[in-house]
Scaffold this motif. Structure first.
Motif, mmCIF file in Angstrom:
data_model
loop_
_atom_site.group_PDB
_atom_site.id
_atom_site.type_symbol
_atom_site.label_atom_id
_atom_site.label_comp_id
_atom_site.label_asym_id
_atom_site.label_seq_id
_atom_site.Cartn_x
_atom_site.Cartn_y
_atom_site.Cartn_z
ATOM 1 N N TYR A 155 0.856 -1.186 0.000
ATOM 2 C CA TYR A 155 0.000 0.000 0.000
ATOM 3 C C TYR A 155 0.893 1.236 0.000
ATOM 4 C CZ TYR A 155 -4.822 -1.629 0.608
ATOM 5 O OH TYR A 155 -6.076 -2.160 0.393
ATOM 6 N N LEU A 203 -3.612 1.485 8.396
ATOM 7 C CA LEU A 203 -2.758 0.455 7.791
ATOM 8 C C LEU A 203 -1.740 -0.067 8.800
ATOM 9 C CD1 LEU A 203 -2.205 2.080 4.272
ATOM 10 C CD2 LEU A 203 -3.195 -0.180 4.676
ATOM 11 N N ARG A 220 -1.340 -4.054 10.044
ATOM 12 C CA ARG A 220 -0.173 -4.797 9.569
ATOM 13 C C ARG A 220 0.111 -6.080 10.339
ATOM 14 N NH1 ARG A 220 5.506 -1.891 8.529
ATOM 15 N NH2 ARG A 220 5.260 -1.475 10.750
ATOM 16 N N ILE A 262 3.864 -1.085 3.929
ATOM 17 C CA ILE A 262 3.245 0.246 3.882
ATOM 18 C C ILE A 262 4.311 1.283 3.561
ATOM 19 C CG2 ILE A 262 1.788 1.895 5.094
ATOM 20 C CD1 ILE A 262 1.311 -0.387 7.188
#
Length: 243
Positions: A36, A49, A53, A61
């Motif tokens: 992402y 995010l 994780r 990320i």
């Protein structure tokens, strides 16, 4: 192995469900990375995010310090990828991750005869309002007629290609709308497959109709110029004298 690249900007309400769907799709595909790329969101997308994780070991990320746009997000994600096979999709949940299996099967069917191949999703039925559908139809028609890129739906972000082919492309802002023409310029074969398209359930599109049109005209002229200046030596037809 495959890396999935998802650029996002202010898509907090779509992150959890889409990430879960990508992980579900990964049970049937050799996906080892989900990257992402957060384009400096202000709605908490990045923090969410980070909280997710631990539940998704494949998740990486990356965050831009400054908002840089969708093309920059894609480039950042592809550049960081650890695999040569890439799948891209939007972070708004309108692409269905289950369709990645369709792209992969087609890619496998072509890579032995020609590894330089790009598989492009084409939306069977767009679930957007009529203004977006009409403006996209006009823009796609104009672009395809001038660039001869063999593509009727370049706006579908669900695409599969080799990392090395993508990184050979000239970078510019908004290049993501011209990937078919740029890939053809690099000698990449295009294969189109029908895919689904879902309504956006949360948030709003980041693009307006007028700003896309104005920027697109200048970019279209630029890509036409790149096509006219594509001549180069073919690596397989060169040699180094060693005697």
């Amino acid at each position: 192995m495959i890396t999935v690249v998802v650029p996002v900007y202010n898509e907090k309400d779509n992150v959890t469900s889409l990430l879960h769907e990508i992980s579900e799709a990964a049970t049937e595909l050799p996906i080892s990375e989900i990257i992402y790329v957060d384009d400096c969101s202000g709605d908490g997308t990045f923090d969410l995010l980070k909280r997710l994780r631990p539940d998704y070991p494949a998740l990486r990320i990356i965050r831009h310090k400054h908002q840089s746009g969708q093309s920059a997000g894609l480039w950042t994600g592809v550049k960081a990828a650890g695999n040569d096979l890439i799948v891209t999709m939007d972070g708004d949940g309108q692409n269905n991750p289950a369709d990645m299996k369709i792209l992969f099967e087609v890619f496998e069917g072509h890579e032995k005869s020609n590894p330089k191949v790009m598989i492009l999703g084409e939306r069977k039925k767009r679930n957007d309002n009529w203004i977006r559908r009409l403006s996209s139809r006009v823009a796609n028609g104009l672009r395809a007629s001038l660039l001869k890129d063999q593509t009727r739906d370049t706006g579908c972000s669900l695409k599969m290609f080799r990392r090395r082919d993508y990184l050979n492309l000239p970078y510019f802002d908004h290049m993501h709308r011209f990937l078919p023409a740029l890939m053809i310029r690099e000698g990449v074969e295009l294969v189109h497959v029908p895919v689904s398209h879902r309504p956006r359930l949360h948030g709003q599109s980041k693009y307006g109709t007028l700003d896309r049109a104005l920027v697109g005209i200048a970019d279209l002229a630029g890509v036409l110029w790149l096509q006219m200046r594509a001549r180069r030596a073919i690596p397989d037809e060169t040699y180094e004298e060693l005697d």
